[in-house]
Design an enzyme around this catalytic site. Sequence first.
Site, mmCIF file in Angstrom:
data_model
loop_
_atom_site.group_PDB
_atom_site.id
_atom_site.type_symbol
_atom_site.label_atom_id
_atom_site.label_comp_id
_atom_site.label_asym_id
_atom_site.label_seq_id
_atom_site.Cartn_x
_atom_site.Cartn_y
_atom_site.Cartn_z
ATOM 1 N N HIS A 1 0.806 -1.217 0.000
ATOM 2 C CA HIS A 1 0.000 0.000 0.000
ATOM 3 C C HIS A 1 0.842 1.272 0.000
ATOM 4 O O HIS A 1 0.333 2.356 -0.288
ATOM 5 C CB HIS A 1 -0.989 -0.001 1.178
ATOM 6 C CG HIS A 1 -0.378 0.272 2.510
ATOM 7 N ND1 HIS A 1 0.019 -0.722 3.374
ATOM 8 C CD2 HIS A 1 -0.091 1.429 3.143
ATOM 9 C CE1 HIS A 1 0.500 -0.192 4.478
ATOM 10 N NE2 HIS A 1 0.450 1.111 4.364
ATOM 11 N N ASP B 1 0.110 -7.553 1.302
ATOM 12 C CA ASP B 1 0.572 -6.181 1.524
ATOM 13 C C ASP B 1 2.098 -6.073 1.506
ATOM 14 O O ASP B 1 2.685 -5.345 2.294
ATOM 15 C CB ASP B 1 0.018 -5.630 2.844
ATOM 16 C CG ASP B 1 0.089 -4.104 2.898
ATOM 17 O OD1 ASP B 1 0.067 -3.480 1.832
ATOM 18 O OD2 ASP B 1 0.183 -3.555 4.011
ATOM 19 N N SER C 1 4.893 2.567 7.840
ATOM 20 C CA SER C 1 4.539 1.431 6.996
ATOM 21 C C SER C 1 5.718 1.009 6.130
ATOM 22 O O SER C 1 6.305 1.825 5.422
ATOM 23 C CB SER C 1 3.355 1.783 6.099
ATOM 24 O OG SER C 1 2.198 1.975 6.862
#
Length: 407
Positions: free
Chosen positions: A143, A173, A251
């Site tokens: 993402h 992911d 992230s």
Amino acid sequence: MQFPKFFRFLRQVSTYVIATFLGGILAFGAYRVLPSQAGPAPKEVALTPGASELVAQSSISRIPNTAATGSFVTAAVNRVGAAVVRIDTERTVNRNIDPLFDDPFFRRFFGEELPRGPMQERLRGQGSGFIIDKSGIILTNSHVVNQADKVTVTLKDGRTIEGKVQGADPVTDLAVVKIDGGSDLPVAPLGDSNEVQVGDWAIAVGNPLGLDNTVTLGIISTLKRSSAAVGIPDKRLDFIQTDAAINPGNSGGPLLNQQGEVIGINTAIRADAMGIGFAIPINQAKTISVQLARGERVAHPYLGVQMATLTPQVAAENNSDPNAPLQVPEINGVLVVRVLPNTPAAKSGMRRGDVILEIDGQPVKTAAELQRIVENSRVGQVIQMKVQRASQATSISVRAGELQEQS
């Protein structure tokens, strides 16, 4: 006639002033007297060799792996920090302008220079990543680089290098970015996430909220937290949960153990998470990253059902509700809530309300367990299921399909 009241008032004021003055004198006297009554200052007492050793052991137990040059956190970050990178992304999207702008009456008053038709807008994003190979292979979240037209990687030494997305897998992911930064790039050592235990130290490194080179410390809160339980059923992950702060921008960054080895990839995908963070186990990423680095697509088998964990208690509550859409057996298993059309499950004859009891002879009691078994199978593999349908048990054969096809 007013003098008696005045004299009474004057007497009250005088009494208050005298009482305050006497109280101050007593308090000052107590201040001067009390220290002398406390006795002489305590003398320094040297610890015996045995007592000194006990204190040292107690200190070490409170602060593990402490060295003279810094804490275990310092040592761990120094081992990995140079391999952690910042990832900036840009992508162009088309925006349709308000139809009001094309109205002749509106343009007559506000001018013909107003924009017409769709407009292009540049969207920017930011995340983290870490180098896992000296050739410039970087592991991050899918993402973070999703639909990016441009990827820019900033190393800790300040170098800025354009990156290329080699491959991305939205289901897990995970993504791999390649940079050309020479042959002397720092590499993050990878650990073994299967060895992680609840209560172990956890160190998150990344660039949260655009604040580069940030380190947070916590512990491993729990293991194998399913993506469905976290609230992201479109993923197929069993997360490592930690209380180390993980925020947007973290992230794709590494989650370290106290030895400075990467045990997970931080992912900040729950905007409402307060005091908890989630990381993808590094062992799951090891195999997938090799495929992504080669530009290959990762195949994920699927059945095509929406399911829920069923227990006798849950079934009894459902059956006692007069508005329940269906009656279910009061047993342990996985309830089929919905069968998606044109999927392997639909073609096999599976129905809503079926309770899956076994897969290939292996009992299943939770939806997460069933999902894990399917994920570990192969696309095209025939899966034998034992199913409870109303009061009868039956067998169903399902040939696993590829999830990307359904998507």
